[in-house]
Design a protein around this motif. Structure first.
Motif, PDB file in Angstrom:
ATOM      1  N   ALA A  79       1.381 -30.959 -64.723  1.00 26.45           N
ATOM      2  CA  ALA A  79       0.599 -29.641 -64.585  1.00 26.45           C
ATOM      3  C   ALA A  79      -0.678 -29.750 -64.347  1.00 26.45           C
ATOM      4  CB  ALA A  79       1.032 -28.802 -65.977  1.00 26.45           C
ATOM      5  N   LEU A  80      -1.236 -28.967 -63.381  1.00 31.66           N
ATOM      6  CA  LEU A  80      -2.673 -28.715 -63.160  1.00 31.66           C
ATOM      7  C   LEU A  80      -3.067 -26.997 -63.375  1.00 31.66           C
ATOM      8  CD1 LEU A  80      -2.972 -30.858 -60.016  1.00 31.66           C
ATOM      9  CD2 LEU A  80      -3.641 -31.525 -62.596  1.00 31.66           C
ATOM     10  N   GLU A  81      -4.157 -26.863 -63.657  1.00 35.41           N
ATOM     11  CA  GLU A  81      -4.587 -25.415 -63.697  1.00 35.41           C
ATOM     12  C   GLU A  81      -5.224 -24.971 -62.567  1.00 35.41           C
ATOM     13  OE1 GLU A  81      -5.873 -24.164 -67.834  1.00 35.41           O
ATOM     14  OE2 GLU A  81      -7.565 -23.094 -66.709  1.00 35.41           O
ATOM     15  N   LEU A  82      -4.918 -24.199 -61.896  1.00 37.60           N
ATOM     16  CA  LEU A  82      -5.296 -23.753 -60.454  1.00 37.60           C
ATOM     17  C   LEU A  82      -6.143 -22.334 -60.543  1.00 37.60           C
ATOM     18  CD1 LEU A  82      -2.586 -24.900 -58.080  1.00 37.60           C
ATOM     19  CD2 LEU A  82      -4.482 -26.300 -58.955  1.00 37.60           C
ATOM     20  N   HIS A  83      -7.240 -22.396 -60.092  1.00 41.26           N
ATOM     21  CA  HIS A  83      -8.068 -21.052 -60.080  1.00 41.26           C
ATOM     22  C   HIS A  83      -8.458 -20.523 -58.668  1.00 41.26           C
ATOM     23  CE1 HIS A  83      -9.452 -21.246 -64.275  1.00 41.26           C
ATOM     24  NE2 HIS A  83      -8.767 -22.153 -64.152  1.00 41.26           N
ATOM     25  N   LEU A  84      -8.025 -19.416 -58.277  1.00 40.36           N
ATOM     26  CA  LEU A  84      -8.360 -18.817 -56.883  1.00 40.36           C
ATOM     27  C   LEU A  84      -9.853 -18.132 -56.926  1.00 40.36           C
ATOM     28  CD1 LEU A  84      -7.695 -18.380 -53.892  1.00 40.36           C
ATOM     29  CD2 LEU A  84      -6.853 -16.295 -54.704  1.00 40.36           C
ATOM     30  N   VAL A  85     -10.760 -18.898 -56.250  1.00 43.23           N
ATOM     31  CA  VAL A  85     -12.224 -18.667 -56.493  1.00 43.23           C
ATOM     32  C   VAL A  85     -12.829 -17.657 -55.145  1.00 43.23           C
ATOM     33  CG1 VAL A  85     -12.729 -20.312 -57.774  1.00 43.23           C
ATOM     34  CG2 VAL A  85     -13.230 -20.632 -55.814  1.00 43.23           C
ATOM     35  N   GLY A  86     -11.794 -17.689 -54.078  1.00 47.48           N
ATOM     36  CA  GLY A  86     -12.192 -16.885 -52.664  1.00 47.48           C
ATOM     37  C   GLY A  86     -11.697 -15.570 -52.761  1.00 47.48           C
ATOM     38  N   GLN A  87     -12.136 -14.944 -51.663  1.00 49.71           N
ATOM     39  CA  GLN A  87     -11.377 -13.634 -51.566  1.00 49.71           C
ATOM     40  C   GLN A  87      -9.975 -13.684 -51.213  1.00 49.71           C
ATOM     41  OE1 GLN A  87     -13.675 -11.111 -49.096  1.00 49.71           O
ATOM     42  NE2 GLN A  87     -15.746 -11.965 -49.278  1.00 49.71           N
ATOM     43  N   LEU A  88      -9.330 -12.443 -51.631  1.00 52.11           N
ATOM     44  CA  LEU A  88      -7.911 -12.541 -51.679  1.00 52.11           C
ATOM     45  C   LEU A  88      -7.416 -11.250 -50.994  1.00 52.11           C
ATOM     46  CD1 LEU A  88      -5.179 -13.402 -52.269  1.00 52.11           C
ATOM     47  CD2 LEU A  88      -5.358 -12.469 -54.683  1.00 52.11           C
TER      48      LEU A  88
END
Ligand SMILES: *Cc1c(COP(=O)(O)O)cnc(C)c1O
Length: 228
Positions: A79-88
Motif C-alpha cells: 500500500a502507498l498513500e496517493l495524493h492528487l495535487v493538480g487540477q481535476l
C-alpha cells in the motif's frame, strides 16, 4: 545500492531532517507534518528507490499519469498513500476517487458534485482539501477567497470529507504572507489541515502551520518538462 538509490535515500533523509529541525523550532511535532513526495514527470523506476528508502506518500498532478505508474508499484511494494495535487476535470473524478487517498484541488461546485457522485458509486470517500486561489491570480486554480464559505457549505451538504485548505502562492514573491492568510482562513472555518509548502518554501510553511508539504524537486531533482 546503485548511485541513484543512494542519492534518493540521501535526499529523502535531508528533507526529513529539515522538517524535523524546523518543527522543533516551531514547537510542533514532526509527526504532525506529512511529507508528500511529488513524483510528477518521474517514472516508476525513479520512484521505487524512494519507497525502498521508506517514503509511502506520493503526489501527482495528473490522474492519467498516476494510473500508468502506481498500480504496478503498489503490486510490488504494498500500500502507498496517493495524493492528487493538480487540477481535476469533473469527467476524471471517478478515476481520481478510485486511485487517490486525498484530493488537494477541490475548487468549484461542479467538482464537489462530481466527487460526491463518484464517492457514492465507488463506496470510497477520499479526503479533500479545498484549493484557494490565495494570490487572486487569473491563471491559477483554486476558488476565490470570497467564494470559499459557499463552496465549503456545498461540500458539507454533499458530505465530502473536507479536511483542510490548499494553496500555491504566487511565484517569485515572499510566500509567508500567503501561507499566513491560508492558515487564518482554515482556522476561521474550523479546518485542521493545511496543504502548503513546496521545495523552495516548505520550512516557512512549517513555521506557519502546514500539515501537508508537497515537495518534488528537492527529492527527485529538477523536472525537465514541467507541466505543473
Ligand atoms: C509540482 C508541484 C509541487 C512540487 O513542487 P516542487 O517545487 O518541485 O517541490 C507542489 N504542489 C503542486 C500543486 C505542484 O504542481
Amino acid at each position: 545500492m546503485s548511485d541513484y538509490e543512494q542519492l534518493a535515500s540521501e535526499r529523502l533523509a535531508s528533507v526529513n531532517s529539515k522538517i524535523a529541525h524546523t518543527a522543533k523550532i516551531a514547537g510542533r511535532k514532526a509527526s504532525d507534518i506529512n511529507l508528500i513526495a511529488v513524483s510528477k514527470t518521474y517514472d516508476a523506476e525513479a520512484i521505487a528507490p524512494f519507497i525502498s528508502a521508506g517514503q509511502r506518500v506520493f503526489g501527482e498532478n495528473r490522474v492519467q499519469e498516476a494510473q500508468t505508474k502506481f498500480p504496478a508499484l503498489i503490486d510490488q511494494f504494498g500500500a502507498l498513500e496517493l495524493h492528487l495535487v493538480g487540477q481535476l476535470q469533473s469527467n476524471k473524478a471517478e478515476d481520481a476517487v478510485a486511485l487517490f487517498h486525498t484530493i488537494h484541488s477541490v475548487d468549484r461546485e461542479s467538482l464537489v458534485t462530481a466527487i460526491a457522485r463518484a464517492s457514492d458509486r465507488l463506496g470510497k470517500r477520499p479526503r479533500c482539501f479545498i484549493q484557494v486561489n490565495i494570490g487572486d491570480e487569473p491563471q491559477k486554480g483554486g476558488c476565490a477567497i470570497e467564494a470559499l464559505p459557499t463552496l465549503l457549505e456545498k461540500a458539507r451538504v454533499a458530505t465530502l470529507d473536507v479536511v483542510g485548505l490548499m494553496a500555491v502562492p504566487p511565484a517569485d514573491t515572499e510566500a509567508a504572507p500567503y501561507f499566513a492568510l491560508l492558515a487564518k482562513l482554515a482556522h476561521d472555518h474550523g479546518l485542521a489541515a493545511l496543504s502548503m509548502g513546496m521545495t523552495n518554501d516548505f520550512e516557512t510553511a512549517i513555521m506557519l502551520g502546514a500539515t501537508h508539504l508537497r515537495v518534488g524537486s528537492a527529492l527527485f531533482g529538477d523536472r525537465v518538462a514541467d507541466h505543473a
